[in-house]
Design an enzyme around this catalytic site. Structure first.
Site, PDB file in Angstrom:
ATOM      1  N   LYS A 140      57.367 121.600 -68.062  1.00 14.95           N
ATOM      2  CA  LYS A 140      56.288 121.895 -67.132  1.00 14.95           C
ATOM      3  C   LYS A 140      55.786 123.331 -67.279  1.00 14.95           C
ATOM      4  CE  LYS A 140      56.113 117.789 -65.483  1.00 14.95           C
ATOM      5  NZ  LYS A 140      54.928 116.927 -65.742  1.00 14.95           N
ATOM      6  N   ASP A 194      52.012 105.291 -76.715  1.00 12.15           N
ATOM      7  CA  ASP A 194      53.075 106.274 -76.525  1.00 12.15           C
ATOM      8  C   ASP A 194      52.497 107.610 -76.968  1.00 12.15           C
ATOM      9  OD1 ASP A 194      55.232 108.000 -76.637  1.00 12.15           O
ATOM     10  OD2 ASP A 194      56.581 106.562 -77.597  1.00 12.15           O
ATOM     11  N   TYR A 209      62.908 119.170 -67.916  1.00 13.43           N
ATOM     12  CA  TYR A 209      61.689 118.964 -67.137  1.00 13.43           C
ATOM     13  C   TYR A 209      61.027 120.299 -66.806  1.00 13.43           C
ATOM     14  CZ  TYR A 209      58.698 116.832 -63.526  1.00 13.43           C
ATOM     15  OH  TYR A 209      57.639 116.389 -62.778  1.00 13.43           O
TER      16      TYR A 209
END
Length: 234
Positions: free
Chosen positions: A155, A57, A151
């Site tokens: 990014k 992880d 998200y």
């Protein structure tokens, strides 16, 4: 010098395609993922035996430290790192996004990449060479209505990390390529509030298309770097 590489998010999608392509070109590859069965399947598909599955992880510092020890034991010095791991959540619009989901996306998409970069930078500096490829998304260039706040933030953060690597590390022979794909037919689509149908997926990029871009960045002569590459469905 040995051709050793690490690929995150290697249990499916772009990460799997990159790992298999690297192995086909003679690289020894450590493929990372949280699901042991998925990364074992990637290693199985690379029939030449050059892919080693390591459960990790990447958002957890302890996991990353343990992974680095295993990579060094299995492969040795690493000169290529491909950050391909990425997650998203169904409830992603600002009005619906929970703090817990936000943190999960940031932890994997940005912090995980950062931890892996920091982990392998010392040996790349020592070798005087290294290539880091960050598979981002065109949502890391321009926000859209589909990807969701966490998200998009993650990014843009990964875009900044890519720029920083080139600014700080090019003097040490290390280069970073930020790849910004448009829509890709990968399992991540299953997390969308409205999952695209089969017809829509046929028009998207395939994982192998993005893997080809990754290989371009890796196979360039050391004197050159593709700092940014945008690839979208035709």
């Amino acid at each position: 010098m040995s051709k050793n590489a690490v690929v995150t998010g290697g249990g499916s999608g772009v990460g799997r395609a990159v790992a298999i392509q690297l192995a086909e070109e003679g690289w020894e590859v450590a493929v990372l993922g949280r699901r042991q069965g998925a990364i074992d399947e990637t290693a199985k598909r690379a029939a030449n035996g050059h892919v080693f599955a390591i459960r990790c992880d990447i958002s957890r510092e302890d996991d990353v430290r343990a992974m680095v020890e295993r990579v060094h034991g299995e492969l040795g010095e690493v000169i290529v790192l491909v950050n391909s791991a990425g997650v998203n959540v169904p409830k992603r619009a600002l009005v619906d996004l929970s703090v817990e989901d936000y943190r999960q996306v940031i932890d994997v998409n940005v912090t995980g990449a950062f931890l892996c970069v920091q982990a392998f930078l010392p040996e790349m500096r020592k070798a005087g060479k290294g290539t880091i490829v960050n598979v981002i998304s065109d949502a890391g260039l321009t926000a859209n209505r589909i990807s969701g706040a966490a998200y998009i933030v993650s990014k843009f953060g990964l875009t900044g990390l890519s720029h920083t690597i080139n600014v700080e590390e090019r003097r040490n022979g290390i280069r970073a390529c930020a790849i910004f794909p448009g829509e890709i037919d990968t399992p991540l689509l299953e997390k969308r509030p409205v999952v695209p149908d089969a017809e829509a997926r046929k028009k998207m990029l395939q994982a192998e298309d993005v893997a080809a871009c990754v290989m371009l960045a890796i196979n360039l002569p050391d004197r050159a770097v593709v700092e940014q590459l945008v690839v979208r469905p035709r």
